[in-house]
Design a protein around this motif. Structure first.
Motif, PDB file in Angstrom:
ATOM      1  N   LEU A  65     -12.918 -16.082  -0.729  1.00  0.00           N
ATOM      2  CA  LEU A  65     -12.130 -15.050  -0.047  1.00  0.00           C
ATOM      3  C   LEU A  65     -10.663 -15.122  -0.452  1.00  0.00           C
ATOM      4  O   LEU A  65     -10.011 -14.092  -0.646  1.00  0.00           O
ATOM      5  N   SER A  66     -10.142 -16.327  -0.604  1.00  0.00           N
ATOM      6  CA  SER A  66      -8.751 -16.482  -1.057  1.00  0.00           C
ATOM      7  C   SER A  66      -8.584 -15.938  -2.472  1.00  0.00           C
ATOM      8  O   SER A  66      -7.575 -15.297  -2.791  1.00  0.00           O
ATOM      9  N   LYS A  69      -8.672 -12.198  -2.435  1.00  0.00           N
ATOM     10  CA  LYS A  69      -7.388 -11.693  -1.927  1.00  0.00           C
ATOM     11  C   LYS A  69      -6.393 -11.520  -3.073  1.00  0.00           C
ATOM     12  O   LYS A  69      -5.680 -10.512  -3.152  1.00  0.00           O
ATOM     13  N   LYS A  70      -6.357 -12.491  -3.989  1.00  0.00           N
ATOM     14  CA  LYS A  70      -5.451 -12.387  -5.142  1.00  0.00           C
ATOM     15  C   LYS A  70      -5.837 -11.211  -6.035  1.00  0.00           C
ATOM     16  O   LYS A  70      -4.968 -10.481  -6.532  1.00  0.00           O
ATOM     17  N   LEU A  72      -7.400  -8.480  -5.129  1.00  0.00           N
ATOM     18  CA  LEU A  72      -7.113  -7.225  -4.436  1.00  0.00           C
ATOM     19  C   LEU A  72      -5.630  -6.901  -4.439  1.00  0.00           C
ATOM     20  O   LEU A  72      -5.243  -5.729  -4.363  1.00  0.00           O
ATOM     21  N   ALA A  73      -4.800  -7.941  -4.527  1.00  0.00           N
ATOM     22  CA  ALA A  73      -3.350  -7.739  -4.465  1.00  0.00           C
ATOM     23  C   ALA A  73      -2.727  -7.466  -5.826  1.00  0.00           C
ATOM     24  O   ALA A  73      -1.537  -7.153  -5.906  1.00  0.00           O
ATOM     25  N   TYR A  94     -11.499 -13.237   8.461  1.00  0.00           N
ATOM     26  CA  TYR A  94     -10.149 -12.689   8.593  1.00  0.00           C
ATOM     27  C   TYR A  94      -9.087 -13.783   8.753  1.00  0.00           C
ATOM     28  O   TYR A  94      -7.894 -13.514   8.608  1.00  0.00           O
ATOM     29  N   LEU A  97      -8.708 -14.241   4.770  1.00  0.00           N
ATOM     30  CA  LEU A  97      -8.333 -12.999   4.097  1.00  0.00           C
ATOM     31  C   LEU A  97      -7.908 -11.994   5.170  1.00  0.00           C
ATOM     32  O   LEU A  97      -8.732 -11.588   5.992  1.00  0.00           O
ATOM     33  N   GLN A  99      -7.128  -8.958   7.568  1.00  0.00           N
ATOM     34  CA  GLN A  99      -7.959  -7.784   7.822  1.00  0.00           C
ATOM     35  C   GLN A  99      -7.548  -6.591   6.987  1.00  0.00           C
ATOM     36  O   GLN A  99      -8.384  -5.762   6.606  1.00  0.00           O
ATOM     37  N   PHE A 101      -6.893  -6.394   3.998  1.00  0.00           N
ATOM     38  CA  PHE A 101      -7.437  -6.408   2.647  1.00  0.00           C
ATOM     39  C   PHE A 101      -8.876  -5.897   2.597  1.00  0.00           C
ATOM     40  O   PHE A 101      -9.394  -5.643   1.508  1.00  0.00           O
ATOM     41  N   THR A 148      -2.850  -1.067   1.519  1.00  0.00           N
ATOM     42  CA  THR A 148      -3.800  -1.208   2.624  1.00  0.00           C
ATOM     43  C   THR A 148      -4.303   0.150   3.093  1.00  0.00           C
ATOM     44  O   THR A 148      -5.508   0.353   3.286  1.00  0.00           O
TER      45      THR A 148
END
Length: 252
Positions: A65-66, A69-70, A72-73, A94, A97, A99, A101, A148
């Motif tokens: 998940l971490s 997150k990268k 997605l960013a 959550y 990661l 919410q 995202f 977002t």
């Protein structure tokens, strides 16, 4: 966005296989992986749509998940993430990661028709092939908030502006069905932008919903005094904010 999905699950049990089969039958190419960063990194041509099926040892998903997150960013790449799990599993996810995202979280047991409808809406929105799809301009100086909102409002044709002046320039050549306007912005505040939009004949008819991070009485009264269509709190859950926008468009 291509019809390719990265489906992440801890094991390939009967339910997971049934979901993958349903996605294949809906003409999606599904790439599978365990919640393992190295395995994901080795995937050639990584899909931009992620589905994470939360089950079993939820802590086993933390590193993945971490990592997602990268991904997605990252700037310049449109990616979306959907979660599937029970409420406790989703809440634990959550914690790793945020919410914001996740485009949507489906509660288990999940109805695959709902998942496929969301995916089809996302794809047709990206391709611009859905007739009558509503167009929304999101105006916010925070790039994370813009990203977002684009993820959350995947069922709409979403445009983004990082300032009031950029929004006005965009609207000089384009038309939208709704403006989601940050109430607190530097240089020109949301209220000032709202007044400029209403004073300009070509944009005066466009409905505006304010977005604000504050819910104190003074802020709420200032927002309401401008007489927007409504105001929404940035702290709302994704499904609540999406539901509010959906409700706004009902009958329009």
């Amino acid at each position: 966005m291509e019809r390719r999905i990265l489906f992440i699950s801890e094991q390939r049990n009967f339910l997971v296989n049934a979901m993958i089969k349903a996605l294949n039958e809906a003409h999606f190419e599904v790439v599978t992986s365990e919640p393992d960063i190295v395995e994901i990194q080795l995937i050639e041509k990584l899909p931009d749509i992620f589905i994470v099926y939360l089950e079993g040892d939820i802590k086993a998903f933390n590193g993945t998940l971490s990592y997602l997150k990268k991904l997605l960013a990252e700037d310049g790449v449109d990616r979306v993430l959907y979660l599937i799990g029970n409420q406790m599993e989703i809440d634990v996810a959550y914690e790793v990661l945020p919410q914001s995202f996740a485009s949507y979280a489906f509660s288990r047991p999940v109805n695959m028709k709902d998942v496929i409808n969301k995916l089809n809406t996302l794809i047709t929105s990206e391709e611009g092939t859905t007739p009558g799809i509503k167009r929304i301009l999101v105006v916010d100086d925070d790039p994370v908030m813009l990203r977002t909102m684009k993820m959350w409002l995947a069922g709409y044709d979403v445009y983004m502006a990082n300032s009031g002046m950029n929004a006005i320039q965009f609207l000089a050549q384009n038309t939208v069905d709704l403006i989601l306007l940050d109430y607190e912005m530097p240089v020109a505040s949301g209220l000032q932008v709202f007044e400029m939009l209403k004073a300009n004949e070509p944009t005066s008819h466009i409905p505006v919903i304010f977005l604000t991070s504050k819910d104190d009485k003074d802020t709420v009264m200032k927002v309401l005094s401008a007489k927007p269509e409504k105001y929404l709190l940035k702290s709302m859950k994704p499904e609540e904010l999406i539901g509010a926008v959906d409700d706004f468009f009902k009958g329009r």
